[in-house]
Write a protein that holds these residues in place. Structure first.
Motif, mmCIF file in Angstrom:
data_model
loop_
_atom_site.group_PDB
_atom_site.id
_atom_site.type_symbol
_atom_site.label_atom_id
_atom_site.label_comp_id
_atom_site.label_asym_id
_atom_site.label_seq_id
_atom_site.Cartn_x
_atom_site.Cartn_y
_atom_site.Cartn_z
ATOM 1 N N UNK A 125 0.820 -1.209 0.000
ATOM 2 C CA UNK A 125 0.000 0.000 0.000
ATOM 3 C C UNK A 125 0.859 1.266 0.000
ATOM 4 N N UNK A 126 1.964 1.258 0.764
ATOM 5 C CA UNK A 126 2.815 2.453 0.865
ATOM 6 C C UNK A 126 3.996 2.409 -0.102
ATOM 7 N N UNK A 130 9.464 -5.299 -0.558
ATOM 8 C CA UNK A 130 10.865 -5.689 -0.573
ATOM 9 C C UNK A 130 11.725 -4.974 0.448
ATOM 10 N N UNK A 131 11.141 -4.070 1.228
ATOM 11 C CA UNK A 131 11.905 -3.307 2.222
ATOM 12 C C UNK A 131 11.724 -3.851 3.641
ATOM 13 N N UNK A 132 11.022 -4.958 3.787
ATOM 14 C CA UNK A 132 10.651 -5.449 5.116
ATOM 15 C C UNK A 132 11.813 -5.734 6.032
ATOM 16 N N UNK A 133 12.967 -6.150 5.510
ATOM 17 C CA UNK A 133 14.104 -6.522 6.347
ATOM 18 C C UNK A 133 15.065 -5.368 6.619
ATOM 19 N N UNK A 137 17.639 3.078 9.770
ATOM 20 C CA UNK A 137 18.781 3.881 9.333
ATOM 21 C C UNK A 137 19.162 3.612 7.869
ATOM 22 N N UNK A 138 18.611 2.552 7.296
ATOM 23 C CA UNK A 138 18.876 2.235 5.898
ATOM 24 C C UNK A 138 17.836 2.862 4.953
ATOM 25 N N UNK A 139 16.915 3.615 5.501
ATOM 26 C CA UNK A 139 15.837 4.223 4.716
ATOM 27 C C UNK A 139 16.037 5.730 4.608
ATOM 28 N N UNK A 143 10.967 7.404 3.081
ATOM 29 C CA UNK A 143 10.648 5.991 3.300
ATOM 30 C C UNK A 143 10.288 5.744 4.765
ATOM 31 N N UNK A 144 10.981 6.398 5.675
ATOM 32 C CA UNK A 144 10.648 6.249 7.094
ATOM 33 C C UNK A 144 9.236 6.741 7.381
#
Length: 361
Positions: A125-126, A130-133, A137-139, A143-144
């Motif tokens: 939805x957002x 693929x960003x689940x893991x 600090x990696x976003x 994205x946060x």
């Protein structure tokens, strides 16, 4: 159906100098609507958000979410029972948890496959499949904020509250993200309330806008109506740039140094006509002339500061002689900005926002 209704809501912060943050506020937010509360710092908009969330209690009045009274003189429902999702200013993600775990944190009662499916739905939805893991600090900042929105939506709340959610982002990212967030809230069928001090943000995102000043709602209306038909001069200026031009009203028209301007309501005598800079049009096919005093280049457009050039006799009764050297500002395309000192034709398109009588001043 999930409406939010505030009736006579008042909140005063006690101390050596008591401050009334909300002063008898009445407002109703329709089911599935996205409403922006706009105002300067200290106007009471964040207090309103905290009262709806249940973080504070009103001194008077009633707050209703859906069919349930959540705050009144004899009743108080705590935050965890209000079915409200919160998107704070800077996301407030748990740094030691990955994206999926941050979202899953809001699914207290769900375990295993049910929770995993819900997390997957929200990531899609957002737009973060693929960003689940990944850890926070990696976003990027945008994205946060998307993760924070997904977490707020996770338990299917009745209401989503957004507390200036784009303040910490740079301008280009903020401009892109706010449309995406509005679409996500629409797709989720949420009833949402956002507080902001940015008029462009309010007008771009919200269905309706409430303008607050000194603890009161000055006007609450559809975004187009509130921008083009502000209730008073204060509302007009909070929502954007305003050009004030002196003139003389005769019914539904005011004669000014920049030509006639239509009025929405009949008026007579000396007035200040309020218009937006984009209504001041540079045109070669008008007899009304002005000299370009200054040009402010903004990239996509520019502001052109103008002083009128008298075209009629000084005794013309239709125009106050004092306004034969009136000033105005036009918002104009950056690729067609005139040179300083040029003489240009000017007209004012559309009706005035307001005509403020000068006889009562």
């Amino acid at each position: 159906m999930t409406r939010i209704t505030l009736s006579g809501v008042t909140k005063t912060y006690r101390g050596r100098r008591p401050v009334t943050a909300l002063d008898g506020v009445d407002m109703e937010i329709a089911d599935h609507a996205l409403v922006a509360v706009l105002g300067a710092s200290g106007c009471g908009k964040t207090t309103m958000l905290r009262l709806i969330a249940g973080f504070e209690r009103p001194d008077a009045g009633t707050i209703t979410i859906g069919d349930e009274v959540v705050a009144s003189p004899g009743r108080y429902v705590p935050p965890e029972r209000r079915h409200v999702g919160i998107v704070p200013q800077e996301g407030a993600l748990f740094p030691h948890l990955d994206v999926s775990a941050n979202i899953r944190f809001a699914l207290h009662a769900r375990r295993g496959g049910v929770a995993d499916r819900r997390v997957g739905e929200l990531l899609e939805l957002v737009g973060l499949q693929g960003y689940g893991k990944r850890r926070p600090h990696e976003l990027s900042g945008g994205q946060q904020q998307r993760v924070a929105l997904a977490r707020a939506l996770a338990p299917n709340p009745a209401v989503v509250l957004l507390d200036e959610p784009f303040t910490a982002l740079d301008v280009s990212l903020r401009n892109r993200l706010r449309l995406d967030v509005a679409q996500v809230l629409h797709d989720a069928g949420a009833t949402a309330l956002m507080v902001t001090h940015d008029p462009e943000e309010a007008l771009v995102m919200a269905d309706h806008v409430a303008v607050m000043r000194s603890g009161r709602i000055e006007q609450f209306a559809a975004r187009r109506e509130i921008y083009l038909r502000p209730a008073n001069e204060a509302v007009a200026r909070i929502l954007g740039d305003v050009v004030a031009v002196a003139g003389v009203a005769d019914g539904t028209t005011a004669n000014t140094a920049f030509g006639p301007v239509g009025l929405r309501e009949s008026a007579h005598g000396p007035v200040r006509v309020l218009v937006r800079p984009e209504q001041v049009v540079l045109s070669s096919d008008t007899a009304t002339k002005a000299v370009v005093d200054e040009v402010q280049f903004n990239g996509h457009d520019g502001l052109v500061m103008l002083t009128s050039v008298p075209t009629g006799p000084a005794g013309d009764p239709a125009i106050d002689p004092a306004d034969h050297a009136a000033q105005a500002v036009a918002r104009w395309s950056a690729i067609a900005l005139p040179e300083v000192g040029a003489i240009v034709g000017v007209r004012i398109d559309g009706d005035a926002l307001l005509a403020v009588s000068e006889t009562s001043r």
